[in-house]
Design an enzyme around this catalytic site. Structure first.
Site, PDB file in Angstrom:
ATOM      1  N   SER A 254       0.811  -1.060  -0.028  1.00 17.12           N
ATOM      2  CA  SER A 254       0.120   0.080  -0.174  1.00 17.12           C
ATOM      3  C   SER A 254       0.938   1.255  -0.076  1.00 17.12           C
ATOM      4  CB  SER A 254      -0.792   0.149   1.265  1.00 17.12           C
ATOM      5  OG  SER A 254      -1.462   1.418   1.366  1.00 17.12           O
ATOM      6  N   LYS A 255       0.439   2.295  -0.693  1.00 18.75           N
ATOM      7  CA  LYS A 255       0.953   3.487  -0.509  1.00 18.75           C
ATOM      8  C   LYS A 255       1.193   4.316   0.771  1.00 18.75           C
ATOM      9  CE  LYS A 255      -0.231   4.637  -5.074  1.00 18.75           C
ATOM     10  NZ  LYS A 255      -1.030   5.821  -6.060  1.00 18.75           N
ATOM     11  N   ARG A 256       0.347   3.704   1.646  1.00 18.85           N
ATOM     12  CA  ARG A 256       0.004   4.636   2.879  1.00 18.85           C
ATOM     13  C   ARG A 256       0.652   3.553   4.050  1.00 18.85           C
ATOM     14  NH1 ARG A 256      -3.217   6.211  -0.844  1.00 18.85           N
ATOM     15  NH2 ARG A 256      -4.214   4.078  -1.160  1.00 18.85           N
TER      16      ARG A 256
END
Length: 508
Positions: A254-256
């Site tokens: 995930s980017k986060r």
């Protein structure tokens, strides 16, 4: 037709390793086929846009060395490269679909749509919309538009032309997956921005994209995209969907969250070529025939996939890249493989004077961050330090902690140093240090590791001590640590002035 590919990230966060691999595969295939690739920013979802994300994506690609041919700040024949600047184009294609009856306007409110979905679910239907607005007359539609009622444009999946089944360069022949699609998917949102589905199809056609290489998460949407090509009477490009990369714990990237942001790897001193090598080989290692059936790795009918830890240059990656050797399985990224590859890529860089200088220049900020008072550290000094640490360095960011004694005086008060000191007698310690100091003070010729090793062996013999005990005394005096490069290499890296000062006083 010349090969043209695109890497089309959304500016919704930092570029992660999975995205970098997708960019890499676009780059490799473009280079292998003598084509080009572009960077296109898919920024039609304004609610999820993150300020600075585009700059971060470009910085990550620049760090990795993946230079796109056209895109932001690199104008070309397909500009503009931000989808938010191409809205008129999407509207014209939406109007084509409306005029042909392959799409229609839907005026249903969010509340009405939610109620409809609940009603359909209670009846056991898999439909997500009851097509209410499909049955509006032209006069009713025109009246609602004139009144300023908000609407979306939906695909009329009941009017779709017959088309061939989907084919993918990785997954080969695909089964029809229309059942998984929503009923009459939205193509144009009420804010007049297109959905990904319409925008990507329109842009890929208008830009002349020949191959769409993207993540496996878009595979369920492929039937919809093929339907759009058919409805618009456009030839589709070839598709290659890449199996998802997983975190070491098996979770999806995930980017986060997680340790997956590309620029984090840059900031910690990993070699960009090693990271690309690691990502390129993640998922390589199986061959498929035309039907998608796996064939034994011993087969000589197609290119043999490289080992997953093969140390490969960019030129070798380009030469060996082939969609036929990409596994269908999702791949867990193994950090141990990156460590192995990074060490070997570092050693490759160290083998040339230019490469060693570059590594020294990149290491200097890590040293200054760890030791702010180390202003006197020079690039030539760092070159010597890095060369004697060869094989010990996993990544450049480790250099200051791996061998701090090259940058600050030894910590003789540490538990490790005290234990070393008490393992031999004070008399032996003084005798060894004083004798070597005198010998090195009168040393003629080059201060190199080979000459220093000869001196050390001669002094060791003269002292009549076991080599381990003799070298431990000197290692304590010079570094205050049990482990590190050989004593000869340490003396060479420190240089004559600093070595003699440390032997004399232990305070430098």
């Amino acid at each position: 037709m010349a090969t043209l590919l695109r890497f089309a990230p959304s500016p919704t966060g930092a570029l992660h390793l999975g995205g970098l691999r997708t960019a890499l595969y676009n780059y490799l295939y473009a280079k292998k086929t003598g084509g080009k690739w572009i960077l296109r920013i898919e920024d039609t979802d304004r609610t999820r846009a993150v300020p600075g994300a585009v700059e971060g994506i470009r910085a990550a690609l620049e760090w990795s060395g993946l230079e796109y041919d056209h895109g932001p700040e690199k104008s070309g024949p397909h500009a503009p490269y931000f989808q938010s600047e191409r809205l008129d184009l999407y509207h014209s294609y939406a109007n084509k679909l409306l005029d042909s009856g392959h799409a229609y306007r839907c005026f249903c409110s969010p509340d009405k749509l939610a109620a409809t979905r609940e009603k359909l679910a209670r009846t056991g239907s898999n439909s997500t919309y009851d097509k209410t607005c499909l049955h509006l007359t032209e006069e009713e539609v025109a009246r609602k538009v004139r009144a300023g009622e908000k609407f979306v444009v939906r695909l009329n999946d009941g009017r779709l032309p017959v088309r061939p089944s989907g084919y993918d360069l990785v997954f080969k022949n695909l089964k029809d997956a229309h059942a998984s699609l929503p009923t009459d998917p939205v193509l144009l949102k009420s804010d007049a921005f297109p959905t990904y589905h319409l925008a990507s199809v329109v842009d890929d056609h208008e830009m002349g994209i020949t191959h769409v290489v993207r993540g496996e998460e878009w595979l369920p949407s492929l039937p919809l995209h093929l339907d759009l090509y058919a409805a618009l009477s456009l030839p589709p490009p070839q598709f290659a969907h890449l199996p998802i990369l997983l975190n070491p714990d098996g979770t999806k990237m995930s980017k986060r969250k997680g340790d997956v942001r590309v620029l984090d790897y840059a900031q910690r001193g990993w070699e960009p070529k090693a990271v690309l090598n690691w990502l390129a080989l993640a998922g390589w290692g199986v061959q498929h025939d035309a039907s998608g059936t796996s064939t034994p790795s011993s087969s000589k009918s197609s290119k043999q996939p490289p080992d997953s830890t093969a140390i490969m240059s960019m030129e070798e990656l380009i030469e060996n890249f082939d969609f036929s050797v990409i596994t269908h399985r999702r791949t867990v990224l193994d950090p141990a493989k990156l460590e192995y590859m990074n060490k070997h890529h570092l050693m490759r860089r160290m083998s040339t004077p230019e490469g060693l200088q570059t590594l020294a220049e990149r290491t200097l900020p890590f040293v200054k961050e760890k030791f702010p008072n180390s202003d006197s550290i020079s690039i030539p000094y760092l070159e010597r330090v890095i060369s004697v640490l060869q094989g010990r360095i996993t990544k450049l960011g480790d250099v200051p902690t791996l061998a701090p004694f090259f940058f600050v005086k030894p910590d003789y008060n540490s538990a490790e140093a005290k234990k070393m000191y008490h393992s031999f007698s004070s008399a032996d310690y003084q005798k060894v240090v004083e004798s070597l100091t005198a010998r090195l003070s009168d040393m003629q010729g080059s201060w190199d590791a080979a000459s220093l090793s000869e001196v050390l062996n001669d002094e060791n013999a003269k002292m009549g001590m076991k080599q381990k005990e003799y070298m431990t005394i000197l290692r304590h005096r010079l570094t205050g640590m049990k482990t590190g490069p050989s004593v000869a290499d340490t003396l060479y890296a420190l240089g004559s002035e600093l070595s003699l000062a440390r032997l004399r006083t232990g305070e430098c």
